[in-house]
Write a protein that holds these residues in place. Structure first.
Motif, short mmCIF file in Angstrom:
data_model
loop_
_atom_site.label_atom_id
_atom_site.label_comp_id
_atom_site.label_asym_id
_atom_site.label_seq_id
_atom_site.Cartn_x
_atom_site.Cartn_y
_atom_site.Cartn_z
N ASN A 88 0.82 -1.23 0.00
CA ASN A 88 0.00 0.00 0.00
C ASN A 88 0.85 1.27 0.00
N ALA A 89 2.12 1.15 -0.36
CA ALA A 89 2.99 2.34 -0.37
C ALA A 89 2.45 3.37 -1.35
N GLY A 90 2.42 4.61 -0.93
CA GLY A 90 1.92 5.68 -1.78
C GLY A 90 2.99 6.22 -2.71
N THR A 91 2.68 7.32 -3.35
CA THR A 91 3.61 7.98 -4.26
C THR A 91 4.73 8.66 -3.47
N THR A 92 5.95 8.60 -3.99
CA THR A 92 7.06 9.34 -3.40
C THR A 92 7.02 10.78 -3.90
N TYR A 93 7.15 11.71 -2.97
CA TYR A 93 7.28 13.12 -3.33
C TYR A 93 8.72 13.51 -3.04
N PRO A 94 9.58 13.55 -4.09
CA PRO A 94 11.01 13.75 -3.87
C PRO A 94 11.29 15.07 -3.16
N GLY A 95 12.33 15.04 -2.36
CA GLY A 95 12.71 16.24 -1.64
C GLY A 95 14.00 16.04 -0.89
N THR A 96 14.17 16.84 0.11
CA THR A 96 15.44 16.87 0.83
C THR A 96 15.45 15.88 1.98
N ASN A 97 16.65 15.75 2.61
CA ASN A 97 16.87 14.82 3.72
C ASN A 97 16.50 13.40 3.33
N SER A 98 17.07 12.98 2.21
CA SER A 98 16.74 11.69 1.63
C SER A 98 17.94 11.10 0.90
N ILE A 99 17.85 9.81 0.67
CA ILE A 99 18.77 9.14 -0.25
C ILE A 99 18.12 9.26 -1.62
N SER A 100 18.63 10.17 -2.42
CA SER A 100 17.91 10.60 -3.62
C SER A 100 18.44 9.98 -4.90
N GLY A 101 19.41 9.10 -4.79
CA GLY A 101 19.91 8.43 -5.99
C GLY A 101 20.79 7.25 -5.63
N THR A 102 20.61 6.15 -6.35
CA THR A 102 21.41 4.94 -6.16
C THR A 102 22.09 4.61 -7.48
N SER A 103 23.39 4.41 -7.46
CA SER A 103 24.07 4.08 -8.72
C SER A 103 24.53 2.64 -8.72
N LEU A 104 24.60 2.10 -9.92
CA LEU A 104 25.00 0.72 -10.18
C LEU A 104 26.17 0.72 -11.14
N ARG A 105 27.20 -0.05 -10.81
CA ARG A 105 28.44 -0.03 -11.58
C ARG A 105 28.38 -1.02 -12.75
N VAL A 106 28.84 -0.57 -13.90
CA VAL A 106 29.01 -1.44 -15.07
C VAL A 106 30.48 -1.35 -15.52
N PRO A 107 30.97 -2.35 -16.27
CA PRO A 107 32.41 -2.46 -16.50
C PRO A 107 33.10 -1.27 -17.16
N ASN A 108 32.48 -0.66 -18.16
CA ASN A 108 33.21 0.38 -18.91
C ASN A 108 32.25 1.30 -19.65
N ASP A 109 32.82 2.28 -20.32
CA ASP A 109 32.01 3.27 -21.05
C ASP A 109 31.17 2.61 -22.16
N GLU A 110 31.76 1.62 -22.81
CA GLU A 110 31.05 0.92 -23.88
C GLU A 110 29.77 0.27 -23.35
N SER A 111 29.84 -0.20 -22.10
CA SER A 111 28.67 -0.83 -21.49
C SER A 111 27.49 0.14 -21.41
N LEU A 112 27.77 1.42 -21.18
CA LEU A 112 26.68 2.39 -21.08
C LEU A 112 25.93 2.53 -22.40
N GLN A 113 26.66 2.43 -23.50
CA GLN A 113 25.98 2.48 -24.80
C GLN A 113 25.09 1.26 -24.98
N TYR A 114 25.60 0.09 -24.55
CA TYR A 114 24.77 -1.13 -24.58
C TYR A 114 23.48 -0.90 -23.78
N TRP A 115 23.62 -0.33 -22.58
CA TRP A 115 22.46 -0.14 -21.73
C TRP A 115 21.50 0.90 -22.29
#
Length: 327
Positions: free
Chosen positions: A69-96
């Motif tokens: 029943n989680a509602g909508t997130t209203y982005p704002g401050t005092n939060s973890i506002s981004g999570t990054s995931l590592r890929v092997p190299n620059d070429e991988s980003l084009q694949y993605w």
């Protein structure tokens, strides 16, 4: 009592309203491996899903609590506002980028952020995610992408990258990172487009590199975030072992920081506390890991319960909506 430096990011835990769609997105679209299908130990009526590299090595886990029943997130401050995931190299980003276009995943253009090629995207619940290239990374090493993933192993996700915090008073969070957790302030950069052109401060621990960084943006022009589906619950940092964690428990207690004390999570041991802006931090041990109750070949296929929940299995399974993860 001397404490060893924290080793980097251990895991990030977020919220989803739909475990089935979440499982499909993170395994079939992102190609991560579900290494554990278990329960939220603080609320056994809901799932806790762990996606990671081939065996759930520390620093590779992105986990989700299902809150139907989680509602909508209203982005704002005092939060973890981004999570990054590592890929092997620059070429991988084009694949993605090509993969996201084929599969209809909402994404931005590839940019350079803090010296790394980066691709921002969102999942089906607007979870704020970034792929970062490891091409120039010389810090904490990544894990190993699962060879049975639908994504080619040479482009697979190999772990967690920097975690972004958006806070109203940077110095409050910085004080905890530097003076309590032993991070170092290593640089600042101006975000090209992802973070609204704001100045971003970078802190690192252990060997450094993308797997050991926290990035902070200060925003006093935003309301406090209202979390819901697609928001992040907490970030955990790596502690070598239980002895080290006990030192941290004692240290945080001495500082009179309100905290959870030692918490047994079976797959790791933990300590939780909030920094002054309200973001929840966890310190978690590298072990024992996920193979104590399932073999490597069958990780994530069945509902795994820590031993102290086994006597409640029938009741727990009756309350959970079935989730087939044996594909």
């Amino acid at each position: 009592m001397e404490r060893k430096p924290l080793k980097g990011i251990h895991h990030v835990s977020a919220l989803t309203a739909n475990a089935k769609h979440n499982y499909e997105f993170y395994t079939k679209t992102l190609g991560m491996r579900l290494v554990k299908k278990t329960i939220n130990q603080d609320d056994p009526s809901v799932y806790h899903l762990f996606y990671a590299d081939e065996r759930g090595n520390p620093g590779t886990d992105l986990t989700f609590f299902e809150i139907p029943n989680a509602g909508t997130t209203y982005p704002g401050t005092n939060s973890i506002s981004g999570t990054s995931l590592r890929v092997p190299n620059d070429e991988s980003l084009q694949y993605w980028k090509n993969r996201f276009e084929e599969l209809g995943v909402e994404h931005d253009e590839i940019t350079a952020e803090s010296g790394r090629a980066t691709l921002a995207f969102r999942d089906f619940e607007q979870q704020r995610l970034y792929l970062v290239s490891d091409e120039n990374n010389d810090g904490v090493s990544g894990g190993k992408a699962w060879d049975k993933s639908p994504v080619p192993q040479e482009h697979g996700i190999v772990g967690l990258g920097p975690v972004l915090l958006t806070v109203s008073k940077r110095e409050n969070t910085e004080k905890i990172l530097l003076d309590v957790l032993g991070f170092k302030h290593v640089r600042t950069y101006t975000s090209s487009q992802i973070h609204d052109g704001k100045e971003v401060h970078v802190y690192e621990t252990g060997e450094g590199g993308s797997g050991a960084e926290v990035h902070i943006v200060e925003r006093d022009d935003l309301p406090r975030e209202r979390p819901g589906r697609g928001s992040v619950h907490h970030v955990a940092f790596r502690v070598e072992n239980e002895d080290e964690l006990n030192k941290w428990v004692e240290y945080v207690k001495q500082l009179q920081i309100p905290n959870s004390g030692f918490v047994e999570r079976y797959y790791f041991k933990s300590l939780y506390f909030r920094e002054p802006n309200g973001v929840l931090f966890e310190l978690a041990t590298d072990g024992p890991g996920f193979e104590g109750d399932e073999s490597f070949e069958h990780l994530g296929e069945s509902l795994a319960l820590p031993p102290y929940f086994e006597d409640q299995r029938d009741m727990i399974e009756a309350r959970l909506k079935p989730l087939d993860t044996k594909e």
